[in-house]
Design an enzyme around this catalytic site. Structure first.
Site, PDB file in Angstrom:
ATOM      1  N   SER A 144      46.169  46.921  32.376  1.00  0.00           N
ATOM      2  CA  SER A 144      45.977  46.474  30.600  1.00  0.00           C
ATOM      3  C   SER A 144      46.810  47.288  29.815  1.00  0.00           C
ATOM      4  O   SER A 144      48.179  47.184  30.069  1.00  0.00           O
ATOM      5  CB  SER A 144      44.651  46.375  30.580  1.00  0.00           C
ATOM      6  OG  SER A 144      44.281  45.493  29.397  1.00  0.00           O
ATOM      7  N   ASP A 162      43.525  40.646  33.903  1.00  0.00           N
ATOM      8  CA  ASP A 162      43.550  41.862  33.553  1.00  0.00           C
ATOM      9  C   ASP A 162      43.040  42.572  34.720  1.00  0.00           C
ATOM     10  O   ASP A 162      42.060  42.626  35.204  1.00  0.00           O
ATOM     11  CB  ASP A 162      42.555  42.127  32.411  1.00  0.00           C
ATOM     12  CG  ASP A 162      42.456  43.623  31.641  1.00  0.00           C
ATOM     13  OD1 ASP A 162      43.073  44.428  32.541  1.00  0.00           O
ATOM     14  OD2 ASP A 162      42.294  43.499  30.565  1.00  0.00           O
TER      15      ASP A 162
END
Length: 504
Positions: free
Chosen positions: A185, A326
């Site tokens: 991320s 993510d």
């Protein structure tokens, strides 16, 4: 300037305030040295004795290396180092040895690590009549295999990303940035920046000055709710990625910087495994594509398809039937995979994950009470079991569309969020609006970068002693590769993706 004639208690308080307010490593280190002298920690450092390591063995090994170096005895140096190079030789790597003084551990340990690094350089540059090139290659590959590598793992954390910038800039400034770096991320975005610039370019402060292209004067909650005309979470992410402007593949990035960049991504579908994208597992995948996936927060931004450079040099779908999200929800800190792929056995963690930061403390610095640790473990295990049962229940009754979200939540709870050296965002610097990239002024960003630096300075001595030898071995192996494979048209050495410390 603080007068030494002040009462020691008041003087120490002033030094503590200086450390807390320091804006440079030099200011911090000067105050830390004074505190160590005042507390007696400096005297502790200068004495070899301690119950926590075999100081007699380390002293003897250091003296032996110094004698051989002074005599320029290459053959005997090679023999001595062939006995083994280990980061925790005779217990010298134990974290408790770094808890007594602000400025480092026992001086003899620092000296021994420096002597090993010097000996490695001497052997690498020894004339061929003393040590043949084949002997050098065999020795350094074997030494690298035994010693292993350090890695830097950058957690997810959205807008708290600037803390990572302070951490990485500090490691760059002190020549301690590991060659193996992972990011999920927000950490993936920083990793993408690190593939664009060499160490020399980064030392100019590029990372410290960098700002992500985010909309200003907008309410991030309204953006998340779709109430801002023309602005969505997807457009915000795309704008930030355009600013990073990285069109290299993982292989190209490795050849440019020599860094092994790893980006965690998680599957959007059930029954699929998370992946770690890098120059070994996915050399032709575009880094932009990987950070696109690793920045796709489930429920906020749609999952994405990966893209790779095809044989004709044009982008083509990579695993076209799969969608990715993510990576921090499945594997924020991919320690086991880094160990398997790169021979990593020492982990530096920069932790900003907003789910973990409020609850994580550094187990290497202080241990929670047995009762508290048991209670916390039972709570996490109970919540994880509840989510696992909920996922089965939802699937059984036809609500399988919810199960990926439940599985992601289960993955968050069951992860480990610490390593060997832990640089954790302090709770006093944690603001939820910053998570959403909401900063009132640029000074707020600068304060978060400075918080990353201040959190790293006390860890530098430990990182140095753990990472210095591994970096030296990597640099020497790259030098030997350059001799064998020559240089590119740009004058840079040809980087040969060989990992002598990997066991398959």
């Amino acid at each position: 300037m603080i007068s030494l004639r002040m009462p020691s208690g008041f003087y120490r308080q002033e030094l503590q305030r200086t450390i807390q307010a320091a804006t440079s490593y030099e200011q911090w280190h000067e105050a830390a040295v004074s505190i160590d002298k005042l507390s007696g920690a400096e005297r502790w450092r200068q004495k070899d004795e301690s119950e926590y390591y075999d100081y007699c063995d380390i002293r003897a090994r250091y003296e032996q290396l110094r004698t051989l170096l002074n005599e320029n005895n290459h053959e005997e140096l090679l023999y001595v180092l062939n006995e083994g190079i280990h980061g925790n030789m005779s217990g010298m790597g134990r974290p408790i040895l770094y808890n007594y003084a602000l400025t480092g551990t026992k001086q003899v340990i620092d000296d021994y690590v420096s002597a090993i690094a010097e000996a490695l350089r001497v052997l690498a540059n020894a004339p061929a009549r003393k040590i043949s090139i084949q002997q050098k290659v065999d020795f350094f590959r074997r030494a690298s295999h035994c010693y292993g590598r350090s890695s830097l793992m950058l957690s997810g954390g959205a807008g708290l990303i600037y803390f990572h910038h302070g951490v990485v800039q500090t490691l760059i400034d002190h020549d301690l940035l590991p060659h193996v770096i992972s990011g999920a991320s927000a950490g993936a975005w920083v990793s993408a920046l690190l593939t664009k610039y060499t160490d020399e370019e980064l030392k100019s402060g590029i990372l410290e000055r960098y700002r992500y292209e985010m909309p200003v004067l907008l309410n991030p909650l309204k953006v998340l709710a779709g109430m801002e005309p023309g602005v969505t979470p997807l457009t915000v992410k795309q704008s930030a990625m355009d600013g990073i402007d990285n069109d290299m593949t993982f292989q190209e990035a490795y050849e440019h910087t020599g860094r092994y960049i790893n980006i965690s991504i998680a599957p959007a579908e059930k029954h699929q495994n998370s992946r770690l994208m890098n120059a070994i597992t996915s050399p032709n995948v575009y880094i932009r594509s990987a950070i696109d996936a690793s920045g796709s927060i489930p429920g906020v931004v749609p999952p994405v398809t990966l893209y790779a450079k095809g044989a004709n040099g044009r982008p083509k779908p990579y695993l076209p039937t799969r969608k990715w999200v993510d990576g921090s929800f499945a594997e924020d800190l991919p320690a086991k995979r880094l160990s398997r792929l790169f021979g990593v056995n020492h982990y530096v963690v920069s932790m900003i994950n907003p789910i973990a930061v409020p609850f994580v403390s550094d187990p290497k610095i202080r241990s929670p009470s047995a009762l508290r640790a048991l209670a916390g473990g039972l709570m996490v295990d109970g919540a994880a079991d509840l989510l696992a049962q909920l996922e089965k229940y939802l699937t059984r009754f036809g609500a399988s569309f919810i199960s990926p979200a439940v599985l992601l939540a289960h993955g968050v709870l069951t992860q480990t969020y610490t390593g060997d050296v832990n640089i954790i965002l302090d709770k006093k610097h944690f603001l939820w609006r910053n998570v959403l990239f909401s900063y009132h002024t640029d000074e707020e960003i600068e304060r978060l970068i400075l918080a990353g630096k201040r959190s790293t300075w006390p860890r530098l001595a430990m990182i140095r002693n753990a990472a210095l030898i591994g970096r030296e071995l990597d640099d020497i192996l790259e030098m030997l590769d350059a001799r064998e494979f020559g240089e590119t048209d740009t004058g840079r050495p040809r980087r040969h993706l060989t990992l002598p410390s990997v066991s398959f």
